[in-house]
Scaffold this motif. Structure first.
Motif, mmCIF file in Angstrom:
data_model
loop_
_atom_site.group_PDB
_atom_site.id
_atom_site.type_symbol
_atom_site.label_atom_id
_atom_site.label_comp_id
_atom_site.label_asym_id
_atom_site.label_seq_id
_atom_site.Cartn_x
_atom_site.Cartn_y
_atom_site.Cartn_z
ATOM 1 N N PHE A 14 0.808 -1.218 0.000
ATOM 2 C CA PHE A 14 0.000 0.000 0.000
ATOM 3 C C PHE A 14 0.840 1.266 0.000
ATOM 4 O O PHE A 14 2.001 1.252 0.409
ATOM 5 C CB PHE A 14 -0.959 0.016 1.198
ATOM 6 C CG PHE A 14 -0.268 0.028 2.545
ATOM 7 C CD1 PHE A 14 0.114 1.210 3.153
ATOM 8 C CD2 PHE A 14 0.018 -1.169 3.199
ATOM 9 C CE1 PHE A 14 0.740 1.225 4.382
ATOM 10 C CE2 PHE A 14 0.655 -1.175 4.435
ATOM 11 C CZ PHE A 14 1.012 0.024 5.023
ATOM 12 N N PRO A 121 -1.228 -8.248 -11.775
ATOM 13 C CA PRO A 121 -1.479 -7.452 -10.570
ATOM 14 C C PRO A 121 -0.427 -6.363 -10.337
ATOM 15 O O PRO A 121 -0.765 -5.243 -9.944
ATOM 16 C CB PRO A 121 -1.431 -8.487 -9.446
ATOM 17 C CG PRO A 121 -1.661 -9.794 -10.090
ATOM 18 C CD PRO A 121 -1.255 -9.705 -11.514
ATOM 19 N N LEU A 125 -1.146 -2.373 -10.001
ATOM 20 C CA LEU A 125 -0.733 -1.552 -8.857
ATOM 21 C C LEU A 125 0.090 -0.348 -9.326
ATOM 22 O O LEU A 125 -0.118 0.780 -8.873
ATOM 23 C CB LEU A 125 0.071 -2.395 -7.854
ATOM 24 C CG LEU A 125 0.587 -1.630 -6.647
ATOM 25 C CD1 LEU A 125 -0.553 -1.113 -5.768
ATOM 26 C CD2 LEU A 125 1.531 -2.478 -5.800
ATOM 27 N N LEU A 128 -2.206 2.246 -10.662
ATOM 28 C CA LEU A 128 -2.969 2.918 -9.595
ATOM 29 C C LEU A 128 -2.096 3.988 -8.942
ATOM 30 O O LEU A 128 -2.518 5.114 -8.719
ATOM 31 C CB LEU A 128 -3.417 1.909 -8.533
ATOM 32 C CG LEU A 128 -4.483 0.900 -8.926
ATOM 33 C CD1 LEU A 128 -4.682 -0.132 -7.821
ATOM 34 C CD2 LEU A 128 -5.815 1.600 -9.205
ATOM 35 N N CYS A 137 -3.691 3.772 -2.290
ATOM 36 C CA CYS A 137 -3.636 2.731 -3.322
ATOM 37 C C CYS A 137 -3.099 1.444 -2.710
ATOM 38 O O CYS A 137 -2.126 1.480 -1.949
ATOM 39 C CB CYS A 137 -2.707 3.163 -4.451
ATOM 40 S SG CYS A 137 -3.311 4.624 -5.295
ATOM 41 N N TYR A 138 -3.727 0.343 -3.075
ATOM 42 C CA TYR A 138 -3.297 -0.918 -2.464
ATOM 43 C C TYR A 138 -3.495 -2.103 -3.399
ATOM 44 O O TYR A 138 -4.274 -2.039 -4.357
ATOM 45 C CB TYR A 138 -4.090 -1.171 -1.165
ATOM 46 C CG TYR A 138 -5.480 -1.736 -1.452
ATOM 47 C CD1 TYR A 138 -6.544 -0.890 -1.731
ATOM 48 C CD2 TYR A 138 -5.713 -3.109 -1.485
ATOM 49 C CE1 TYR A 138 -7.814 -1.408 -2.015
ATOM 50 C CE2 TYR A 138 -6.966 -3.628 -1.774
ATOM 51 C CZ TYR A 138 -8.014 -2.775 -2.036
ATOM 52 O OH TYR A 138 -9.248 -3.288 -2.343
ATOM 53 N N LEU A 139 -2.781 -3.171 -3.042
ATOM 54 C CA LEU A 139 -3.017 -4.486 -3.643
ATOM 55 C C LEU A 139 -3.002 -5.475 -2.479
ATOM 56 O O LEU A 139 -2.106 -5.429 -1.634
ATOM 57 C CB LEU A 139 -1.914 -4.839 -4.641
ATOM 58 C CG LEU A 139 -2.066 -6.212 -5.291
ATOM 59 C CD1 LEU A 139 -3.097 -6.148 -6.414
ATOM 60 C CD2 LEU A 139 -0.744 -6.698 -5.869
ATOM 61 N N TYR A 141 -3.558 -9.671 -1.446
ATOM 62 C CA TYR A 141 -3.763 -11.045 -1.924
ATOM 63 C C TYR A 141 -3.661 -12.026 -0.768
ATOM 64 O O TYR A 141 -2.747 -11.937 0.047
ATOM 65 C CB TYR A 141 -2.737 -11.424 -3.000
ATOM 66 C CG TYR A 141 -2.836 -12.891 -3.363
ATOM 67 C CD1 TYR A 141 -3.919 -13.362 -4.102
ATOM 68 C CD2 TYR A 141 -1.887 -13.807 -2.917
ATOM 69 C CE1 TYR A 141 -4.048 -14.722 -4.386
ATOM 70 C CE2 TYR A 141 -2.003 -15.167 -3.198
ATOM 71 C CZ TYR A 141 -3.089 -15.612 -3.936
ATOM 72 O OH TYR A 141 -3.219 -16.954 -4.206
ATOM 73 N N TRP A 148 -7.445 -8.309 -4.422
ATOM 74 C CA TRP A 148 -8.189 -7.053 -4.519
ATOM 75 C C TRP A 148 -7.207 -5.912 -4.698
ATOM 76 O O TRP A 148 -6.057 -5.978 -4.236
ATOM 77 C CB TRP A 148 -8.997 -6.814 -3.241
ATOM 78 C CG TRP A 148 -10.207 -7.672 -3.097
ATOM 79 C CD1 TRP A 148 -10.241 -9.005 -2.799
ATOM 80 C CD2 TRP A 148 -11.572 -7.261 -3.248
ATOM 81 N NE1 TRP A 148 -11.538 -9.443 -2.749
ATOM 82 C CE2 TRP A 148 -12.379 -8.403 -3.015
ATOM 83 C CE3 TRP A 148 -12.199 -6.041 -3.544
ATOM 84 C CZ2 TRP A 148 -13.772 -8.349 -3.079
ATOM 85 C CZ3 TRP A 148 -13.579 -5.996 -3.595
ATOM 86 C CH2 TRP A 148 -14.351 -7.142 -3.380
ATOM 87 N N CYS A 149 -7.662 -4.841 -5.336
ATOM 88 C CA CYS A 149 -6.836 -3.635 -5.416
ATOM 89 C C CYS A 149 -7.760 -2.437 -5.515
ATOM 90 O O CYS A 149 -8.962 -2.582 -5.781
ATOM 91 C CB CYS A 149 -5.915 -3.708 -6.622
ATOM 92 S SG CYS A 149 -6.805 -3.700 -8.158
ATOM 93 N N ASN A 295 -12.973 0.530 1.746
ATOM 94 C CA ASN A 295 -12.642 -0.105 0.465
ATOM 95 C C ASN A 295 -13.610 0.318 -0.651
ATOM 96 O O ASN A 295 -14.621 -0.340 -0.911
ATOM 97 C CB ASN A 295 -12.625 -1.629 0.630
ATOM 98 C CG ASN A 295 -11.885 -2.311 -0.502
ATOM 99 O OD1 ASN A 295 -11.154 -1.670 -1.268
ATOM 100 N ND2 ASN A 295 -12.073 -3.611 -0.627
ATOM 101 N N CYS A 298 -12.609 0.109 -6.054
ATOM 102 C CA CYS A 298 -11.786 -1.077 -5.943
ATOM 103 C C CYS A 298 -12.228 -2.140 -6.937
ATOM 104 O O CYS A 298 -13.301 -2.033 -7.535
ATOM 105 C CB CYS A 298 -11.883 -1.641 -4.530
ATOM 106 S SG CYS A 298 -13.556 -2.066 -4.072
#
Ligand SMILES: C=C(O[C@@H]1C=C(C(=O)O)C=C[C@H]1O)C(=O)O
Length: 338
Positions: A14, A121, A125, A128, A137-139, A141, A148-149, A295, A298
């Motif tokens: 993140f 992914p 990211l 983003l 901003c995040y990813l 798993y 999710w992102c 969230n 997303c």
């Protein structure tokens, strides 16, 4: 990061709004941990319906790096998915009807739209980070939860050295360069409901409680109305109680909360899963330091598919057609990335 993902191990990466540091939390082992009371150390990921405790990624290894500077991507032709427009319009009408009976004052109604996508992914990211410097901003798993992102504009709660801050964020207009948006009474009321709710929930727990002035803020291609909220926590504050008092706010659920939740569950016709839940670090930098976000904006990435989740607040004054356009605009935040 790539290697960790290839090995199907849990990870959360993140970058906080307006910051340039990227944090990666690596868990070795695919156990599904949950937080009991937010006293653990790690990254939490909580669904909208909070029957179960939030998922916790334990920091077996923690990396902090500067975000490499990448130029924002040029926006190409966007294919907006108009399928199910009728379905959403009918849902909004149903919400307005329910509000007119006096059962609800506000309800957030949302949908999930699937797009085919083969983007990696890591590439998602990077995009983003480059396109939304003001968002969180995040990813995320976890092999037992999914991938999710997102790029969310909304804080759930920050706590540091006993100081608490949050925000009341609601109302949406398309972003216009060089001119400030003109908010109508519907939008002003919609955002005020969120501020009033936060006041009611925190005023008696938090000392020096204060809601700042309301201002227009940009989130990608949108404007929102926002008020900053702050206060001081007593030394023995129950952190879990505070988090669960704020989740879900009427920015993502409705008023009254329980009735809105039931209406959503019964009528949206799909499972929100982690959309409109919350996520972020707990006690990762220092004990008692918590930084959680709602969230929003997303998507969930699975084999060949990106599922975008979007919604909007419905009040007595809502117009179904405008609500449809609003969620189309909101879905652009993620569509621009695909
Ligand atoms: C529900 C969403 O956003 C929330 C709802 C808003 C609204 O109703 O105008 C604005 C900001 C967010 O609090 C979303 O982006 O999906």
């Amino acid at each position: 990061m790539d290697t960790h993902l290839k090995r199907k191990l849990p990870i959360a990466v993140f970058r906080k709004p307006k910051e340039s540091q990227l944090t990666a939390v690596f868990q070795f082992g695919e156990d599904l941990f949950r937080t009991a009371d937010f006293q653990e150390k790690g990254f939490v990921f909580a669904p909208f319906h909070s029957e179960e405790n939030a998922v916790l990624i334990k920091p077996d290894e923690l990396h902090k790096v500067q975000v490499p500077s990448i130029l924002p991507t040029q926006k190409g032709e966007l294919k907006i998915n108009d399928i199910d427009k009728e379905v959403h319009i009918n849902l909004v009408k149903k919400g307005i009807e329910e509000i007119s009976t006096g059962n609800l004052k506000k309800v957030i109604l949302s949908r999930r739209v699937d797009y085919s996508s083969s983007k990696k992914p890591v590439e998602v990211l990077q995009k983003l980070l480059a396109n939304y410097p003001n968002a969180y901003c995040y990813l995320f798993y976890h092999p037992k939860v999914g991938m999710w992102c997102g790029a969310t504009p909304e804080t759930l709660v920050h706590i540091k050295n006993g100081n608490l801050s949050t925000m009341s964020l609601a109302a949406t207009l398309p972003y216009t360069a060089n001119t400030k948006p003109e908010w109508g009474p519907k939008e002003i009321e919609e955002q005020k409901m969120v501020s009033d709710y936060i006041r009611e929930k925190l005023e008696h727990t938090v000392a020096n409680f204060e809601i700042g002035k309301t201002e227009s803020v940009r989130a990608g291609n949108l404007w929102h109305l926002k008020s900053e909220v702050k206060g001081n926590l007593p030394a023995n504050a129950d952190i879990k109680k505070i988090i669960m008092a704020l989740h879900p706010t009427p920015a993502v659920c409705g008023i009254p909360t329980q009735k809105a939740k039931e209406f959503i569950k019964k009528n949206e016709g799909y499972d929100r899963s982690f959309y409109t839940g919350f996520l972020g670090e707990i006690n990762l930098n220092s004990p008692g330091e918590i930084s959680l976000f709602v969230n929003l904006r997303c998507m969930e990435l699975s084999e060949g598919t990106a599922s975008i989740y979007v919604g909007g607040g419905i009040t007595a004054e809502s117009n179904p057609e405008s609500e449809w356009i609003e969620i189309q605009n909101k879905s652009l935040t993620m569509l621009n990335i695909l």
